[in-house]
Motif scaffolding. Structure first.
Motif, PDB file in Angstrom:
ATOM      1  N   MET A 215      71.780  41.625  56.042  1.00 41.81           N
ATOM      2  CA  MET A 215      71.129  42.131  57.254  1.00 41.81           C
ATOM      3  C   MET A 215      70.535  43.517  57.028  1.00 41.81           C
ATOM      4  O   MET A 215      70.958  44.271  56.157  1.00 41.81           O
ATOM      5  CB  MET A 215      72.111  42.155  58.425  1.00 41.81           C
ATOM      6  N   VAL A 216      69.533  43.847  57.862  1.00 44.78           N
ATOM      7  CA  VAL A 216      68.790  45.105  57.746  1.00 44.78           C
ATOM      8  C   VAL A 216      69.166  46.022  58.908  1.00 44.78           C
ATOM      9  O   VAL A 216      69.178  45.600  60.065  1.00 44.78           O
ATOM     10  CB  VAL A 216      67.271  44.828  57.775  1.00 44.78           C
ATOM     11  N   ASP A 217      69.448  47.275  58.582  1.00 42.59           N
ATOM     12  CA  ASP A 217      69.713  48.319  59.576  1.00 42.59           C
ATOM     13  C   ASP A 217      68.350  48.784  60.099  1.00 42.59           C
ATOM     14  O   ASP A 217      67.739  49.694  59.558  1.00 42.59           O
ATOM     15  CB  ASP A 217      70.478  49.448  58.865  1.00 42.59           C
ATOM     16  N   VAL A 218      67.851  48.128  61.149  1.00 48.58           N
ATOM     17  CA  VAL A 218      66.444  48.331  61.532  1.00 48.58           C
ATOM     18  C   VAL A 218      66.170  49.725  62.093  1.00 48.58           C
ATOM     19  O   VAL A 218      65.050  50.218  62.012  1.00 48.58           O
ATOM     20  CB  VAL A 218      65.928  47.239  62.511  1.00 48.58           C
ATOM     21  N   VAL A 219      67.185  50.373  62.637  1.00 46.63           N
ATOM     22  CA  VAL A 219      66.962  51.742  63.138  1.00 46.63           C
ATOM     23  C   VAL A 219      66.551  52.655  61.990  1.00 46.63           C
ATOM     24  O   VAL A 219      65.645  53.477  62.127  1.00 46.63           O
ATOM     25  CB  VAL A 219      68.230  52.265  63.841  1.00 46.63           C
ATOM     26  N   ARG A 220      67.169  52.457  60.834  1.00 50.30           N
ATOM     27  CA  ARG A 220      66.855  53.307  59.684  1.00 50.30           C
ATOM     28  C   ARG A 220      65.560  52.907  58.982  1.00 50.30           C
ATOM     29  O   ARG A 220      65.049  53.671  58.149  1.00 50.30           O
ATOM     30  CB  ARG A 220      68.037  53.317  58.709  1.00 50.30           C
ATOM     31  N   VAL A 221      64.994  51.749  59.338  1.00 47.40           N
ATOM     32  CA  VAL A 221      63.660  51.398  58.834  1.00 47.40           C
ATOM     33  C   VAL A 221      62.617  52.297  59.490  1.00 47.40           C
ATOM     34  O   VAL A 221      61.721  52.821  58.834  1.00 47.40           O
ATOM     35  CB  VAL A 221      63.341  49.915  59.105  1.00 47.40           C
ATOM     36  N   ARG A 222      62.784  52.516  60.791  1.00 41.41           N
ATOM     37  CA  ARG A 222      61.815  53.325  61.535  1.00 41.41           C
ATOM     38  C   ARG A 222      62.162  54.805  61.574  1.00 41.41           C
ATOM     39  O   ARG A 222      61.280  55.633  61.809  1.00 41.41           O
ATOM     40  CB  ARG A 222      61.706  52.809  62.976  1.00 41.41           C
ATOM     41  N   LEU A 223      63.444  55.125  61.411  1.00 36.31           N
ATOM     42  CA  LEU A 223      63.896  56.529  61.429  1.00 36.31           C
ATOM     43  C   LEU A 223      64.665  56.781  60.133  1.00 36.31           C
ATOM     44  O   LEU A 223      65.876  56.959  60.136  1.00 36.31           O
ATOM     45  CB  LEU A 223      64.797  56.779  62.642  1.00 36.31           C
ATOM     46  N   PRO A 224      63.936  56.804  59.003  1.00 32.90           N
ATOM     47  CA  PRO A 224      64.633  56.830  57.708  1.00 32.90           C
ATOM     48  C   PRO A 224      65.346  58.154  57.456  1.00 32.90           C
ATOM     49  O   PRO A 224      64.993  59.178  58.038  1.00 32.90           O
ATOM     50  CB  PRO A 224      63.503  56.609  56.702  1.00 32.90           C
ATOM     51  N   VAL A 225      66.363  58.088  56.588  1.00 34.82           N
ATOM     52  CA  VAL A 225      67.023  59.306  56.126  1.00 34.82           C
ATOM     53  C   VAL A 225      65.960  60.165  55.426  1.00 34.82           C
ATOM     54  O   VAL A 225      65.009  59.602  54.879  1.00 34.82           O
ATOM     55  CB  VAL A 225      68.183  58.984  55.157  1.00 34.82           C
ATOM     56  N   PRO A 226      66.094  61.486  55.446  1.00 28.82           N
ATOM     57  CA  PRO A 226      67.241  62.274  55.917  1.00 28.82           C
ATOM     58  C   PRO A 226      67.179  62.700  57.375  1.00 28.82           C
ATOM     59  O   PRO A 226      67.917  63.611  57.752  1.00 28.82           O
ATOM     60  CB  PRO A 226      67.171  63.499  55.001  1.00 28.82           C
ATOM     61  N   GLU A 227      66.389  62.045  58.207  1.00 29.61           N
ATOM     62  CA  GLU A 227      66.406  62.414  59.626  1.00 29.61           C
ATOM     63  C   GLU A 227      67.794  62.144  60.210  1.00 29.61           C
ATOM     64  O   GLU A 227      68.372  61.086  59.982  1.00 29.61           O
ATOM     65  CB  GLU A 227      65.347  61.610  60.398  1.00 29.61           C
ATOM     66  N   LYS A 228      68.294  63.105  60.984  1.00 36.08           N
ATOM     67  CA  LYS A 228      69.548  62.888  61.701  1.00 36.08           C
ATOM     68  C   LYS A 228      69.283  61.971  62.890  1.00 36.08           C
ATOM     69  O   LYS A 228      68.333  62.190  63.645  1.00 36.08           O
ATOM     70  CB  LYS A 228      70.089  64.225  62.229  1.00 36.08           C
ATOM     71  N   VAL A 229      70.094  60.941  63.032  1.00 36.17           N
ATOM     72  CA  VAL A 229      69.979  60.043  64.191  1.00 36.17           C
ATOM     73  C   VAL A 229      71.366  59.890  64.807  1.00 36.17           C
ATOM     74  O   VAL A 229      72.304  59.469  64.121  1.00 36.17           O
ATOM     75  CB  VAL A 229      69.434  58.656  63.790  1.00 36.17           C
ATOM     76  N   PHE A 230      71.471  60.229  66.083  1.00 40.67           N
ATOM     77  CA  PHE A 230      72.751  60.127  66.783  1.00 40.67           C
ATOM     78  C   PHE A 230      72.607  59.250  68.025  1.00 40.67           C
ATOM     79  O   PHE A 230      71.548  59.219  68.661  1.00 40.67           O
ATOM     80  CB  PHE A 230      73.245  61.509  67.240  1.00 40.67           C
ATOM     81  N   THR A 231      73.711  58.553  68.363  1.00 42.65           N
ATOM     82  CA  THR A 231      73.728  57.732  69.584  1.00 42.65           C
ATOM     83  C   THR A 231      74.938  58.047  70.448  1.00 42.65           C
ATOM     84  O   THR A 231      75.134  57.442  71.497  1.00 42.65           O
ATOM     85  CB  THR A 231      73.767  56.233  69.248  1.00 42.65           C
ATOM     86  N   TRP A 232      75.772  58.964  69.995  1.00 50.22           N
ATOM     87  CA  TRP A 232      77.025  59.292  70.697  1.00 50.22           C
ATOM     88  C   TRP A 232      77.328  60.781  70.531  1.00 50.22           C
ATOM     89  O   TRP A 232      77.150  61.319  69.431  1.00 50.22           O
ATOM     90  CB  TRP A 232      78.172  58.463  70.111  1.00 50.22           C
ATOM     91  N   TRP A 233      77.749  61.387  71.629  1.00 52.73           N
ATOM     92  CA  TRP A 233      78.200  62.779  71.620  1.00 52.73           C
ATOM     93  C   TRP A 233      79.482  62.831  72.427  1.00 52.73           C
ATOM     94  O   TRP A 233      79.531  62.358  73.569  1.00 52.73           O
ATOM     95  CB  TRP A 233      77.158  63.703  72.269  1.00 52.73           C
ATOM     96  N   SER A 234      80.531  63.438  71.848  1.00 48.47           N
ATOM     97  CA  SER A 234      81.846  63.462  72.481  1.00 48.47           C
ATOM     98  C   SER A 234      81.804  64.143  73.850  1.00 48.47           C
ATOM     99  O   SER A 234      81.115  65.138  74.045  1.00 48.47           O
ATOM    100  CB  SER A 234      82.827  64.202  71.585  1.00 48.47           C
ATOM    101  N   TYR A 235      82.574  63.592  74.783  1.00 47.50           N
ATOM    102  CA  TYR A 235      82.763  64.256  76.071  1.00 47.50           C
ATOM    103  C   TYR A 235      83.465  65.599  75.887  1.00 47.50           C
ATOM    104  O   TYR A 235      83.356  66.479  76.715  1.00 47.50           O
ATOM    105  CB  TYR A 235      83.654  63.398  76.976  1.00 47.50           C
ATOM    106  N   ARG A 236      84.236  65.674  74.800  1.00 45.09           N
ATOM    107  CA  ARG A 236      85.096  66.859  74.633  1.00 45.09           C
ATOM    108  C   ARG A 236      84.315  68.113  74.310  1.00 45.09           C
ATOM    109  O   ARG A 236      84.851  69.207  74.360  1.00 45.09           O
ATOM    110  CB  ARG A 236      86.139  66.578  73.548  1.00 45.09           C
ATOM    111  N   ALA A 237      83.056  67.970  73.991  1.00 47.72           N
ATOM    112  CA  ALA A 237      82.220  69.148  73.777  1.00 47.72           C
ATOM    113  C   ALA A 237      81.742  69.731  75.102  1.00 47.72           C
ATOM    114  O   ALA A 237      81.132  70.795  75.124  1.00 47.72           O
ATOM    115  CB  ALA A 237      81.032  68.786  72.901  1.00 47.72           C
ATOM    116  N   GLY A 238      82.014  69.036  76.192  1.00 46.83           N
ATOM    117  CA  GLY A 238      81.595  69.521  77.496  1.00 46.83           C
ATOM    118  C   GLY A 238      80.095  69.651  77.594  1.00 46.83           C
ATOM    119  O   GLY A 238      79.359  68.781  77.121  1.00 46.83           O
ATOM    120  N   ASP A 239      79.612  70.735  78.217  1.00 41.32           N
ATOM    121  CA  ASP A 239      78.172  70.924  78.415  1.00 41.32           C
ATOM    122  C   ASP A 239      77.450  71.347  77.140  1.00 41.32           C
ATOM    123  O   ASP A 239      76.232  71.381  77.104  1.00 41.32           O
ATOM    124  CB  ASP A 239      77.922  71.970  79.504  1.00 41.32           C
ATOM    125  N   ALA A 240      78.217  71.681  76.097  1.00 41.42           N
ATOM    126  CA  ALA A 240      77.612  72.188  74.863  1.00 41.42           C
ATOM    127  C   ALA A 240      77.133  71.059  73.956  1.00 41.42           C
ATOM    128  O   ALA A 240      76.610  71.316  72.884  1.00 41.42           O
ATOM    129  CB  ALA A 240      78.607  73.065  74.112  1.00 41.42           C
TER     130      ALA A 240
END
Length: 291
Positions: A215-240
């Motif tokens: 299988m192909v990681d299609v997100v990385r086909v369009r947003l290749p490394v070394p671009e940082k790609v995030f989909t989650w940020w901890s609640y514990r960081a609060g507003d920061a």
DNA sequence: ATGGTAGGTGGCCTA
């Protein structure tokens, strides 16, 4: 790429229906309680108009799923497997769903997988266990369970893709895989090497099982490394969370190679993380040309 | 080395 830039190509093509018949847009979102955030799901569906939305962590029993809210928006087809309080997965679709199935990983009926066929494509919504805090399988049973889950996923997925191929179907696997496999999938690779979601035990397993399934990681086909790609940020960081941008890419869209060759666009709907009382995950979208 | 936030539940668990 800003949220606005990301939003336009996908949203316009699917919103106005002009190319709708030629494209299939799939989204995935760990919603962290679908009842609490059903209006956010509605706003997301209204804005982006994906054909299919895979949800994870719906955190309600199958009977308590707020189906009416989504039916009113044109998402009339649903496959839901929920349980009270924890986990739970679903697939919402504007197009008919058929052959709905579930798989019980590690022999547990804990509602972490559901799949259905949409427009001849096999679509999976998967929620891999988080694994707790201590990255030592001998001391932390939750981490041992996560590794066993990934080991079972390896053989199960390879077989699943083989069977789909023999039936002439393409496969799209989406979900919260709770692993950020690449160094650029986390805000600080070195600091996270001993943090669950980015340990070599997890990242090597995930990359191996994806490659073995072909299988192909299609997100990385369009947003290749070394671009940082995030989909989650901890609640514990609060507003920061936004200020420091200490995120991870835990949510994924994979496809079989023939479908990946028809990939048109990918987007991360990051703006949802700034909505009031957000999920800690944001939606990931992929648009494919239909045959 | 530690604690920070969130959601669902029922007298704490998971994330």
């Amino acid at each position: 790429m800003s949220a606005d830039d990301e939003r336009k190509p996908l949203a316009t093509a699917t919103m106005h229906g002009a190319t709708h018949g030629d494209a299939l847009t799939i989204a995935t979102w760990n919603i962290n309680s679908v009842r609490l955030r059903q209006q956010q799901v509605a706003a997301f569906l209204d804005g982006w108009r994906p054909d299919v939305l895979c949800l994870q962590e719906i955190r309600c029993a199958t009977d308590a799923f707020p189906a009416r809210t989504f039916r009113r928006l044109g998402y009339e087809h649903m496959a839901v497997w929920g349980r009270k309080g924890h986990a739970g997965v679903a697939i919402l679709s504007r197009l008919p769903l058929c052959n709905v199935q579930r798989h019980c990983f590690c022999g547990l009926e804990d509602a972490r997988h559901i799949m259905a066929e949409v427009a001849g494509v096999e679509v999976h919504s998967l929620y891999v266990p988080a694994g707790g805090d201590v990255p030592d399988a001998g001391r932390n049973p939750k981490f041992a369970h996560k590794l066993a889950f990934l080991d079972e996923l390896r053989t199960w997925l390879a077989r699943q893709v083989q069977q789909a191929a023999s039936g002439g179907r393409e496969v799209i696997l989406t979900g919260d895989l709770n692993v950020a496999p690449l160094p650029d999938d986390v805000w600080d690779h070195r600091r996270l090497l001993r943090v669950i979601t980015h340990t070599p035990m997890e990242t090597e397993r995930l990359e191996t099982l994806r490659a073995e399934a072909g299988m192909v990681d299609v997100v990385r086909v369009r947003l290749p490394v070394p671009e940082k790609v995030f989909t989650w940020w901890s609640y514990r960081a609060g507003d920061a969370w936004e200020q420091h941008d200490r995120g991870r890419r835990l949510d994924h869209v994979w496809s079989t190679p023939e479908l990946a060759a028809r990939l048109e666009d990918v987007a991360i709907a990051r703006e949802t993380r700034s909505w009031p009382r957000p999920s800690d995950h944001v939606p990931v979208l992929a648009r494919f040309r239909r045959r």
